[in-house]
Motif scaffolding. Structure first.
Motif, PDB file in Angstrom:
ATOM      1  N   GLN A   1       6.759-111.819  49.301  1.00  0.00           N
ATOM      2  CA  GLN A   1       8.183-112.170  49.418  1.00  0.00           C
ATOM      3  C   GLN A   1       9.032-111.256  48.560  1.00  0.00           C
ATOM      4  O   GLN A   1      10.089-110.795  48.987  1.00  0.00           O
ATOM      5  N   TRP A   2       8.591-110.983  47.336  1.00  0.00           N
ATOM      6  CA  TRP A   2       9.351-110.105  46.454  1.00  0.00           C
ATOM      7  C   TRP A   2       9.429-108.700  47.046  1.00  0.00           C
ATOM      8  O   TRP A   2      10.497-108.072  47.039  1.00  0.00           O
TER       9      TRP A   2
ATOM     10  N   ASP B   1      11.923-108.877  49.974  1.00  0.00           N
ATOM     11  CA  ASP B   1      13.296-109.215  49.584  1.00  0.00           C
ATOM     12  C   ASP B   1      13.929-108.217  48.620  1.00  0.00           C
ATOM     13  O   ASP B   1      15.138-108.062  48.604  1.00  0.00           O
ATOM     14  N   TYR B   2      13.130-107.553  47.821  1.00  0.00           N
ATOM     15  CA  TYR B   2      13.717-106.730  46.773  1.00  0.00           C
ATOM     16  C   TYR B   2      13.416-105.250  46.936  1.00  0.00           C
ATOM     17  O   TYR B   2      14.296-104.467  47.242  1.00  0.00           O
TER      18      TYR B   2
ATOM     19  N   THR C   1      14.228-103.191  50.418  1.00  0.00           N
ATOM     20  CA  THR C   1      15.551-103.202  51.043  1.00  0.00           C
ATOM     21  C   THR C   1      16.260-101.884  50.737  1.00  0.00           C
ATOM     22  O   THR C   1      16.134-101.328  49.656  1.00  0.00           O
TER      23      THR C   1
ATOM     24  N   GLU D   1       6.381-107.565  58.114  1.00  0.00           N
ATOM     25  CA  GLU D   1       7.631-108.192  57.692  1.00  0.00           C
ATOM     26  C   GLU D   1       8.687-107.171  57.292  1.00  0.00           C
ATOM     27  O   GLU D   1       9.862-107.477  57.302  1.00  0.00           O
TER      28      GLU D   1
ATOM     29  N   ALA E   1      13.155-103.191  57.186  1.00  0.00           N
ATOM     30  CA  ALA E   1      13.652-102.768  55.886  1.00  0.00           C
ATOM     31  C   ALA E   1      13.669-101.248  55.728  1.00  0.00           C
ATOM     32  O   ALA E   1      13.669-100.743  54.628  1.00  0.00           O
TER      33      ALA E   1
END
Length: 138
Positions: A74-75, A78-79, A82, A113, A117
């Motif tokens: 997830q990190w 999300d981080y 991106t 996922e 990105a």
């Protein structure tokens, strides 16, 4: 002909971030479990190296990578991956496939996922093939 010299940019329990003279970050993961803050530092420094050098390519040696935890995945999504955090529109990533089957599945899930990105990646089982693919990228 001797291999070009690699320079260590960052090192912690997660692995080593190296500067490859062909103009890309070479990240080598160590085996075993990780602490999230170590992974965050490792990937943040990788991003900083890319930004510092104006590079848009990396070779990720994940052959010994332990599976990412859900929190780590997830990190990453999300981080670090991106465009706003990387400061770059596209990163080309050549990924050496992990030896451990579960790590490979975990990595595949994470990579699936992050397609949105702005990471263009390809999986390899040969370092020479991965390097050749990176040489063909801008």
């Amino acid at each position: 002909m001797p291999e070009p010299a690699l320079r260590i940019y960052f090192n912690n329990p997660v692995g080593r971030v190296l500067e490859h003279p062909d103009g890309y970050a070479y990240v080598i993961y160590e085996p075993g479990p990780r602490k999230l803050h170590h992974l965050q530092a490792f990937l943040t420094h990788t991003g900083q190296l890319l930004a510092l050098r104006g590079w848009h390519k990396l070779l990720g040696d994940q052959r010994q990578l332990a599976p990412y935890t859900p929190e780590e995945r997830q990190w990453i999504v999300d981080y670090w991956l991106t465009a706003e955090q990387r400061g770059s529109a596209v990163i080309y990533g050549a990924v050496l496939v992990p030896e451990e089957v579960f790590a490979h599945l975990s990595e595949s899930e994470a990579l699936a996922e992050i397609k949105a990105a702005a990471l263009v990646y390809r999986l390899f089982d040969s370092e020479a093939a991965a390097q050749e693919w990176l040489r063909q990228k801008p």
